[in-house]
Design a protein around this motif. Structure first.
Motif, mmCIF file in Angstrom:
data_model
loop_
_atom_site.group_PDB
_atom_site.id
_atom_site.type_symbol
_atom_site.label_atom_id
_atom_site.label_comp_id
_atom_site.label_asym_id
_atom_site.label_seq_id
_atom_site.Cartn_x
_atom_site.Cartn_y
_atom_site.Cartn_z
ATOM 1 N N THR A 47 0.845 -1.171 0.083
ATOM 2 C CA THR A 47 0.055 0.005 0.088
ATOM 3 C C THR A 47 0.896 1.430 -0.031
ATOM 4 O OG1 THR A 47 -0.117 0.168 2.386
ATOM 5 C CG2 THR A 47 -1.960 -1.068 1.148
ATOM 6 N N ILE A 48 0.333 2.369 -0.617
ATOM 7 C CA ILE A 48 0.959 3.514 -0.543
ATOM 8 C C ILE A 48 -0.030 4.546 0.071
ATOM 9 C CG2 ILE A 48 0.333 4.157 -2.901
ATOM 10 C CD1 ILE A 48 3.065 5.662 -3.133
ATOM 11 N N ASP A 49 0.422 5.442 0.934
ATOM 12 C CA ASP A 49 -0.550 6.212 1.626
ATOM 13 C C ASP A 49 -0.035 7.877 1.018
ATOM 14 O OD1 ASP A 49 -2.127 4.884 3.726
ATOM 15 O OD2 ASP A 49 -0.051 3.937 3.851
ATOM 16 N N TYR A 50 -0.840 8.851 1.124
ATOM 17 C CA TYR A 50 -0.475 10.239 1.281
ATOM 18 C C TYR A 50 -1.609 10.975 2.212
ATOM 19 C CZ TYR A 50 -4.184 10.507 -2.559
ATOM 20 O OH TYR A 50 -5.537 10.495 -3.113
ATOM 21 N N GLY A 51 -1.020 11.989 2.660
ATOM 22 C CA GLY A 51 -1.993 12.806 3.433
ATOM 23 C C GLY A 51 -2.234 13.996 2.617
ATOM 24 N N SER A 52 -1.982 14.621 1.546
ATOM 25 C CA SER A 52 -1.785 15.915 0.789
ATOM 26 C C SER A 52 -2.654 15.495 -0.643
ATOM 27 C CB SER A 52 -0.483 16.673 0.980
ATOM 28 O OG SER A 52 -0.859 17.570 -0.092
ATOM 29 N N VAL A 53 -3.472 16.323 -0.897
ATOM 30 C CA VAL A 53 -4.078 15.831 -2.153
ATOM 31 C C VAL A 53 -2.742 16.198 -3.271
ATOM 32 C CG1 VAL A 53 -4.827 18.081 -2.592
ATOM 33 C CG2 VAL A 53 -5.877 16.476 -3.820
ATOM 34 N N ALA A 54 -1.951 16.929 -2.959
ATOM 35 C CA ALA A 54 -0.815 17.392 -3.825
ATOM 36 C C ALA A 54 0.006 16.249 -4.292
ATOM 37 C CB ALA A 54 0.070 18.576 -3.437
ATOM 38 N N ALA A 55 0.071 15.277 -3.471
ATOM 39 C CA ALA A 55 0.970 13.974 -3.654
ATOM 40 C C ALA A 55 0.172 12.826 -4.230
ATOM 41 C CB ALA A 55 1.284 13.359 -2.378
ATOM 42 N N LYS A 56 -1.045 13.260 -4.597
ATOM 43 C CA LYS A 56 -1.629 11.994 -5.343
ATOM 44 C C LYS A 56 -1.238 11.617 -6.800
ATOM 45 C CE LYS A 56 -6.647 10.691 -6.985
ATOM 46 N NZ LYS A 56 -7.931 11.089 -7.113
ATOM 47 N N PRO A 57 -1.015 12.619 -7.515
ATOM 48 C CA PRO A 57 -0.338 12.234 -8.758
ATOM 49 C C PRO A 57 0.898 11.390 -8.722
ATOM 50 C CG PRO A 57 -0.895 14.592 -8.864
ATOM 51 C CD PRO A 57 -1.172 14.202 -7.507
ATOM 52 N N GLN A 58 1.822 11.690 -7.940
ATOM 53 C CA GLN A 58 3.057 10.890 -7.512
ATOM 54 C C GLN A 58 2.658 9.563 -7.093
ATOM 55 O OE1 GLN A 58 2.594 14.015 -6.785
ATOM 56 N NE2 GLN A 58 4.491 14.843 -5.901
ATOM 57 N N ALA A 59 1.740 9.433 -6.469
ATOM 58 C CA ALA A 59 1.182 8.141 -5.643
ATOM 59 C C ALA A 59 0.767 7.317 -6.896
ATOM 60 C CB ALA A 59 0.261 8.415 -4.645
ATOM 61 N N GLU A 60 -0.023 7.864 -7.693
ATOM 62 C CA GLU A 60 -0.658 7.047 -8.768
ATOM 63 C C GLU A 60 0.340 6.752 -9.861
ATOM 64 O OE1 GLU A 60 -3.532 5.876 -9.019
ATOM 65 O OE2 GLU A 60 -4.706 7.110 -7.279
ATOM 66 N N PHE A 61 1.219 7.477 -10.050
ATOM 67 C CA PHE A 61 2.373 7.293 -10.883
ATOM 68 C C PHE A 61 3.162 5.956 -10.468
ATOM 69 C CE2 PHE A 61 6.707 8.079 -12.376
ATOM 70 C CZ PHE A 61 6.853 7.713 -13.710
ATOM 71 N N ILE A 62 3.432 5.966 -9.283
ATOM 72 C CA ILE A 62 4.501 5.047 -8.473
ATOM 73 C C ILE A 62 3.750 3.766 -8.712
ATOM 74 C CG2 ILE A 62 5.420 4.293 -6.405
ATOM 75 C CD1 ILE A 62 5.926 7.238 -5.726
ATOM 76 N N LYS A 63 2.436 3.743 -8.476
ATOM 77 C CA LYS A 63 1.680 2.423 -8.511
ATOM 78 C C LYS A 63 1.820 1.943 -9.957
ATOM 79 C CE LYS A 63 -3.322 0.903 -8.534
ATOM 80 N NZ LYS A 63 -4.787 1.331 -8.391
ATOM 81 N N ALA A 64 1.505 2.759 -10.831
ATOM 82 C CA ALA A 64 1.842 2.305 -12.172
ATOM 83 C C ALA A 64 3.084 1.786 -12.512
ATOM 84 C CB ALA A 64 1.124 3.409 -13.283
ATOM 85 N N SER A 65 3.878 2.412 -12.201
ATOM 86 C CA SER A 65 5.506 2.264 -12.392
ATOM 87 C C SER A 65 5.631 0.546 -11.727
ATOM 88 C CB SER A 65 6.409 3.074 -11.902
ATOM 89 O OG SER A 65 6.127 4.388 -12.434
ATOM 90 N N LEU A 66 5.267 0.433 -10.384
ATOM 91 C CA LEU A 66 5.828 -0.868 -9.867
ATOM 92 C C LEU A 66 4.931 -1.946 -10.417
ATOM 93 C CD1 LEU A 66 5.923 0.444 -5.992
ATOM 94 C CD2 LEU A 66 7.652 0.375 -7.992
ATOM 95 N N SER A 67 3.843 -1.866 -11.052
ATOM 96 C CA SER A 67 2.997 -2.803 -11.640
ATOM 97 C C SER A 67 3.905 -3.606 -12.705
ATOM 98 C CB SER A 67 1.640 -2.261 -12.285
ATOM 99 O OG SER A 67 1.988 -1.487 -13.276
ATOM 100 N N LYS A 68 4.878 -2.771 -13.330
ATOM 101 C CA LYS A 68 5.541 -3.328 -14.369
ATOM 102 C C LYS A 68 6.719 -4.259 -13.910
ATOM 103 C CE LYS A 68 5.240 1.206 -16.851
ATOM 104 N NZ LYS A 68 5.855 2.273 -17.463
ATOM 105 N N VAL A 69 6.849 -4.389 -12.795
ATOM 106 C CA VAL A 69 7.976 -5.269 -11.979
ATOM 107 C C VAL A 69 7.471 -6.135 -11.190
ATOM 108 C CG1 VAL A 69 10.014 -3.774 -12.209
ATOM 109 C CG2 VAL A 69 8.596 -3.534 -10.121
#
Length: 525
Positions: free
Chosen positions: A366-388
């Motif tokens: 799981t990846i958490d974030y507490g600020s809406v500003a961090a949502k794009p990075q969190a979603e991008f990291i989710k997509a990136s890690l799916s590749k491995v």
């Protein structure tokens, strides 16, 4: 014509040009600066409260012993001089003559001693004055700070909003200073401006203190902070000239938009000491996959940091390779930056014993974030890690306290975070990596539960090393080890920007942004 005379003539010409330039840029006295704040301060006393919202008006209401220029050089402020003892265990401050609080009482060494003790006992940054054992006051204008060990962060800790000099005769009345009524009303300060009114969630009005100890300053009659929490509303107010200046702006689309306005200057200068970094933090003390540094390294190799910098931040943020801000003199950019390499990522995951299953998945995180500003990075990291082969679930929270409670109690695998350096590593960096700072329930301590005995040794040594070069070498080794252990995957600096109208002279572009005193700021019209 002799060579000496030619040199003298040239020097005279240069002096004349410089004098003309200085005259042409002579600050104008008067006017009201309209400034935005993106949040409401809890109160206005920085001695017991950290943060940007308190620090901005607090730096105007209270003076500090020192101030810093844009080159990280300490400058006189309430202290006209300072001197280390030969053994580095005492610092002697000589205060300026004639300085008074806003109620007319003289500012003395007793107030300096009281302020240091107050910050030491109440401020969340405990390391700032931890080595201070006592403060002697041999006369009203001399304060001698005694230390248990050399403390290279002391000078910086005595600057800007880190050490406001507060009046002992007001705050030493026996009331709890954290809830003292004069933190918000009838504030008796020591700075260039005094409080007129504090309307919560609306504005803070300050006016010039005419008896400020620096003759002719401040230049402004008033500073009015308008509390505008919506970023788009702040942008519109800046564009139409309703406000003159805003700091700590980080919404990329608004920054790019304001850059096109000929009446506005948009700059990232001024945030080096604030030192805001964004990173992906790992719970290294968990029983899950991220407790293995090979997994953490693999995750780093699977993320394309350049996409975050160029696409998500549109070039407005700077790469950060370590836990020390790139603007710091201690930053070491030679460490491994983990450029994207999916082959390395897969190999490390295989080596760690996490083979892909029939569906291609190795494990879930799981990846958490507490600020809406961090949502794009969190979603991008989710997509990136799916590749491995790492399946990631993204958790968001509606408010900061909910996120902070979860992270500080170690109920997470990974989290997006933004943490400030606060000038010296002793103040804002050590807290994240020192194993003695693993404190359950305390956010922005060592919530990664990271522990490395050599790192503890290095931080301890660097925290008392006076020689700048030796200290830099200690922090270089520290950064190399942390880059290898990767309790955090360092992404970028927070894209903070200052936006100011062309009418503003001497905007706060030193190292503390709006936490700097505004005695030199003026309006050209």
């Amino acid at each position: 014509m002799t060579k000496h005379f030619k040199s003298l003539l040239a020097a005279t010409a240069v002096s004349t040009i410089m004098a003309f330039s200085a005259q042409a840029e002579e600050p104008v006295r008067g006017g009201t600066l309209i400034h935005t704040l993106y949040d409401t301060p809890r109160h206005l006393n920085p001695a017991v409260q950290s943060g940007i919202a308190t620090g901005a008006p607090g730096a105007q209401l209270f003076a500090a012993p020192l101030r810093y220029d844009e080159n990280w050089t300490p400058q006189p402020y309430l202290a006209k001089s300072w001197e280390w003892s030969n053994n580095g265990l005492t610092m002697t401050l000589k205060l300026v003559e004639g300085a008074t609080f806003h109620d007319g009482a003289p500012i003395t060494s007793e107030d300096v001693a009281f302020s240091i003790k107050t910050v030491q006992e109440n401020h969340p940054f405990k390391t700032m004055f931890a080595p201070v054992t006592s403060v002697d006051t041999p006369d009203p204008l001399t304060a001698v700070i005694n230390l248990s060990q050399p403390h290279p962060a002391l000078l910086l800790a005595m600057s800007s909003h880190l050490l406001p000099i507060i009046p002992k005769h007001v705050y030493g009345d026996g009331q709890d200073i954290k809830t003292h009524p004069q933190n918000s009303e009838n504030v008796v300060g020591s700075g260039p401006f005094k409080l007129v009114e504090f309307n919560r969630d609306q504005n803070i009005v300050l006016e010039r203190y005419d008896d400020f100890f620096m003759e002719g300053r401040p230049y402004l009659d008033r500073v009015v902070y308008r509390i505008i929490k919506d970023a788009s509303a702040r942008t519109i107010s800046l564009e139409n000239g309703e406000v003159h200046m805003s700091t700590f702006e980080l919404t990329t689309r608004n920054i790019q938009r304001m850059k096109k306005n000929p009446n506005l200057t948009v700059t990232a200068d001024g945030y080096a000491a604030v030192g805001a970094l964004e990173w992906l933090a790992f719970n290294t003390g968990s029983e899950g996959p991220v407790s293995d540094k090979r997994v953490r390294q693999a995750i780093a190799y699977a993320i394309d940091k350049n996409f975050i910098l160029k696409a998500l931040y549109q070039g407005l943020a700077t790469e950060a390779k370590t836990g020390i801000h790139p603007g710091s003199p201690f930053y070491d950019d030679s460490v491994n930056a983990y450029e994207i390499d999916l082959d390395k990522a897969n190999a490390l995951l295989d080596e760690a014993g996490y083979a892909k299953g029939a569906d291609g998945t190795r494990f879930d995180l799981t990846i958490d974030y507490g600020s809406v500003a961090a949502k794009p990075q969190a979603e991008f990291i989710k997509a990136s890690l799916s590749k491995v082969g790492i399946k990631v679930s993204v958790n968001s929270f509606v408010d900061f306290p909910t996120w902070a409670q979860k992270i500080s109690n170690y109920n997470f695998d990974m989290t997006m975070d933004s943490v400030f350096n606060w000038g010296d590593p002793v103040i804002g960096v050590h807290r994240t990596y020192d194993s003695n700072n693993i404190k359950k329930g305390v956010i922005w301590s060592n919530t990664q539960q990271y522990s490395n005995p050599r790192v503890d040794e290095l931080l301890n040594e660097a925290g008392k090393e006076i020689d700048p070069e030796k200290r830099k070498a200690l922090y270089a080794e520290f950064q190399e080890i942390v880059a290898e252990d990767i309790p955090n995957y360092f992404l970028n600096t927070s894209p903070y920007h200052t936006v100011y109208n062309s009418k503003v002279g001497n905007p706060p572009l030193g190292i503390w942004a709006s936490g700097s005193p505004y005695d030199r700021v003026y309006l050209k019209e």
